[in-house]
Design an enzyme around this catalytic site. Structure first.
Site, PDB file in Angstrom:
ATOM      1  N   GLU A   1     -17.195   2.127   2.981  1.00  0.00           N
ATOM      2  CA  GLU A   1     -16.668   1.131   3.910  1.00  0.00           C
ATOM      3  C   GLU A   1     -17.035   1.543   5.327  1.00  0.00           C
ATOM      4  OE1 GLU A   1     -13.458  -0.764   6.361  1.00  0.00           O
ATOM      5  OE2 GLU A   1     -13.337   1.321   5.780  1.00  0.00           O
ATOM      6  N   ARG A   9     -13.929  -7.036   4.594  1.00  0.00           N
ATOM      7  CA  ARG A   9     -14.540  -5.967   5.405  1.00  0.00           C
ATOM      8  C   ARG A   9     -15.997  -6.313   5.773  1.00  0.00           C
ATOM      9  NH1 ARG A   9      -9.863  -4.469   5.171  1.00  0.00           N
ATOM     10  NH2 ARG A   9      -9.180  -2.306   5.228  1.00  0.00           N
ATOM     11  N   SER A  20     -10.149   4.400   5.333  1.00  0.00           N
ATOM     12  CA  SER A  20     -10.723   4.259   3.991  1.00  0.00           C
ATOM     13  C   SER A  20     -12.217   4.549   4.051  1.00  0.00           C
ATOM     14  CB  SER A  20     -10.548   2.834   3.473  1.00  0.00           C
ATOM     15  OG  SER A  20      -9.193   2.469   3.446  1.00  0.00           O
TER      16      SER A  20
HETATM   17  N1  EPU Z   1      -3.815   3.982  -5.040  1.00  0.00           N
HETATM   18  C1  EPU Z   1      -3.762   5.054  -5.892  1.00  0.00           C
HETATM   19  N2  EPU Z   1      -4.006   6.296  -5.400  1.00  0.00           N
HETATM   20  C2  EPU Z   1      -4.291   6.525  -4.090  1.00  0.00           C
HETATM   21  C3  EPU Z   1      -4.360   5.426  -3.223  1.00  0.00           C
HETATM   22  C4  EPU Z   1      -4.122   4.162  -3.705  1.00  0.00           C
HETATM   23  O1  EPU Z   1      -3.490   4.897  -7.073  1.00  0.00           O
HETATM   24  O2  EPU Z   1      -4.495   7.679  -3.732  1.00  0.00           O
HETATM   25  C5  EPU Z   1      -3.587   2.603  -5.558  1.00  0.00           C
HETATM   26  C6  EPU Z   1      -2.130   2.251  -5.774  1.00  0.00           C
HETATM   27  O3  EPU Z   1      -2.069   1.446  -6.927  1.00  0.00           O
HETATM   28  C7  EPU Z   1      -1.775   1.435  -4.555  1.00  0.00           C
HETATM   29  C8  EPU Z   1      -3.065   0.705  -4.311  1.00  0.00           C
HETATM   30  O4  EPU Z   1      -4.072   1.661  -4.646  1.00  0.00           O
HETATM   31  O5  EPU Z   1      -0.731   0.540  -4.810  1.00  0.00           O
HETATM   32  C9  EPU Z   1      -3.259   0.212  -2.891  1.00  0.00           C
HETATM   33  O6  EPU Z   1      -3.152   1.299  -1.990  1.00  0.00           O
HETATM   34  P1  EPU Z   1      -2.910   1.046  -0.437  1.00  0.00           P
HETATM   35  O7  EPU Z   1      -1.779   0.125  -0.237  1.00  0.00           O
HETATM   36  O8  EPU Z   1      -2.819   2.381   0.225  1.00  0.00           O
HETATM   37  O9  EPU Z   1      -4.174   0.248   0.042  1.00  0.00           O
HETATM   38  P2  EPU Z   1      -5.729   0.398  -0.245  1.00  0.00           P
HETATM   39  O10 EPU Z   1      -6.166  -0.776  -1.019  1.00  0.00           O
HETATM   40  O11 EPU Z   1      -6.033   1.745  -0.789  1.00  0.00           O
HETATM   41  C10 EPU Z   1      -6.429  -1.003   1.838  1.00  0.00           C
HETATM   42  C11 EPU Z   1      -7.318  -0.860   3.043  1.00  0.00           C
HETATM   43  C12 EPU Z   1      -6.636  -0.012   4.108  1.00  0.00           C
HETATM   44  C13 EPU Z   1      -5.326  -0.679   4.480  1.00  0.00           C
HETATM   45  C14 EPU Z   1      -4.465  -0.792   3.219  1.00  0.00           C
HETATM   46  C15 EPU Z   1      -3.165  -1.521   3.460  1.00  0.00           C
HETATM   47  C16 EPU Z   1      -9.587  -1.028   2.190  1.00  0.00           C
HETATM   48  C17 EPU Z   1     -10.879  -0.320   1.969  1.00  0.00           C
HETATM   49  N3  EPU Z   1      -8.586  -0.288   2.666  1.00  0.00           N
HETATM   50  O12 EPU Z   1      -6.309   0.284   1.248  1.00  0.00           O
HETATM   51  O13 EPU Z   1      -7.473  -0.012   5.254  1.00  0.00           O
HETATM   52  O14 EPU Z   1      -4.638   0.057   5.476  1.00  0.00           O
HETATM   53  O15 EPU Z   1      -5.187  -1.547   2.220  1.00  0.00           O
HETATM   54  O16 EPU Z   1      -3.391  -2.885   3.565  1.00  0.00           O
HETATM   55  O17 EPU Z   1      -9.501  -2.233   1.961  1.00  0.00           O
HETATM   56  C18 EPU Z   1      -9.223   1.162   6.394  1.00  0.00           C
HETATM   57  O18 EPU Z   1      -9.920   0.173   6.227  1.00  0.00           O
HETATM   58  O19 EPU Z   1      -9.655   2.178   6.995  1.00  0.00           O
HETATM   59  C19 EPU Z   1      -7.862   1.180   5.859  1.00  0.00           C
HETATM   60  C20 EPU Z   1      -7.066   2.249   5.954  1.00  0.00           C
END
Ligand code: EPU
Length: 359
Positions: free
Chosen positions: A354, A164, A250
């Site tokens: 972010e 990012r 995010s």
């Molecule tokens: N999780 C939780 N609770 C929640 C959300 C997530 O426990 O409420 C944990 C779970 O273990 C889950 C893990 O977090 O398996 C990952 O969650 P998710 O796949 O939703 O991805 P993220 O890491 O929370 C990132 C990006 C998103 C992107 C997704 C999918 C960042 C800051 N965010 O989120 O990007 O869509 O991966 O690749 O890196 C954005 O930048 O605006 C955005 C939405």
């Protein structure tokens, strides 16, 4: 080129918070750009370049000029037996570019489907989702140097992409207006199913009412569009639509720690989810860092689905803060600061925003 005064930005940011810009202008061609930055009255004013407004939070009125990128056009530059080189102007919507390339059977950005915002904003934060980042396919970024009026082409290395992150957000913040990007995409199928949620969805399209085979049949991937459709369905099921509920995706970054520090955390919280990631920043030798999902940390602090006045934490993804309507940027910030403090207290980890905070 019309310059507006005291312009309402509430429809130009997906959080939907109200804020005014002292000056506002839309750029539809590169000649306007030169004219604007040659104008002596704007030489010393603060400048903010806006695309889809999907990654900003205005915490107060903006005492400078907001420049909206409206440069349009997507073009195939060249093509060989394996790849197609595509140039898109910065004012195109990112998902329109994805639709354009997926419609032509090309591979490379299908996992980045439905990311809100414009093409010009994509390199700023090296957009990433479901195992793919922009840097994986980017050839170059064309940008207008607002100090000299010269055009500069940044190759991928010069963009210094990180998680990012890029030079446009770091050392060159506010110095360049991104006019276009060029991508090299593949004609040869290159499905990236490394992200577990995606591979599981394709194995078993649960909760996907439009599939009559929701009982667990495999979706066979025949084209990049099949992946694009799956990603769109996953995103729609988890992330709120900014047209219905104000948000900027995010709000925080995921947290990276050294393996030794992670071991200590894991002793205290054995169920903590994590991902090992290569850290190749600054071209130095790759080392492994541990990525901890910030969404999990926030959820553990009891914030998921909570509402405070006009703002809240999304019920399906704790990393997303939402505006239920009528919120000011300060209210979102106050919620964010409470979450930061709680995560610090419980885990001794620092959450960093972010979204681009405009103060
Ligand atoms: N999780 C939780 N609770 C929640 C959300 C997530 O426990 O409420 C944990 C779970 O273990 C889950 C893990 O977090 O398996 C990952 O969650 P998710 O796949 O939703 O991805 P993220 O890491 O929370 C990132 C990006 C998103 C992107 C997704 C999918 C960042 C800051 N965010 O989120 O990007 O869509 O991966 O690749 O890196 C954005 O930048 O605006 C955005 C939405």
């Amino acid at each position: 080129m019309k310059i507006y005064k005291n312009y309402d930005l509430s429809k130009l940011n997906t959080f939907g918070v109200s804020a005014n810009a002292k000056f506002f202008v839309e750029i539809e061609n590169e000649v306007d750009l030169k004219e604007l930055f040659d104008a002596p009255e704007f030489l010393n004013s603060q400048k903010l370049f806006l695309g889809g407004g999907s990654n900003v939070l205005f915490t107060k009125d903006f005492d400078g000029i907001v420049v909206l990128n409206k440069l349009k056009g997507i073009k195939i530059l060249k093509e060989d037996s394996e790849t197609v080189t595509i140039r898109s102007m910065g004012g195109e919507m990112w998902h329109d570019l994805v639709t354009f390339v997926v419609g032509r059977g090309l591979w490379g950005i299908e996992n980045l489907s439905l990311i809100p915002g414009t093409v010009g904003a994509a390199p700023m934060q090296n957009i990433g989702a479901y195992g793919v980042e922009l840097k994986d396919v980017l050839e170059n970024v064309e940008a207008f140097d607002i100090g000299t009026g010269e055009k500069k082409i940044f190759n991928r290395k010069e963009c210094e992409f990180g998680y990012r992150d890029s030079v446009f957000k770091g050392k060159f913040k506010g110095k360049y207006f991104i006019t276009a990007i060029t991508l090299i995409l593949s004609k040869i199928p290159k499905p990236n199913l490394s992200y577990k949620i995606l591979s599981e969805f394709l194995e078993k399209p649960a909760r996907n009412a439009s599939h009559s085979d929701a009982g667990g049949n495999k979706i066979e991937i025949k084209s990049s569009k099949d992946i694009s459709d799956a990603i769109s369905a996953i995103r729609k099921s988890k992330l709120p639509d900014p047209k219905k509920l104000g948000n900027a995706g995010s709000f925080f970054k995921n947290v990276f720690v050294e393996p030794a520090e992670f071991k200590k955390l894991q002793k205290l919280f054995p169920e903590i989810p994590y991902f090992e990631e290569e850290n190749e920043k600054n071209g130095s030798k790759a080392s492994v860092l541990i990525k901890i999902p910030a969404g999990w940390l926030i959820e553990q602090c009891g914030w998921k689905g909570k509402r405070l006045g006009n703002v809240g934490v999304h019920e399906k993804q704790a990393l997303v803060l939402v505006n239920y309507g009528g919120a000011r940027g300060e209210e979102v910030m106050a919620l964010a600061n409470k979450i930061i403090a709680d995560v610090k207290e419980k885990f001794d980890l620092e959450l960093t925003p972010e979204v681009n905070l405009i103060r």
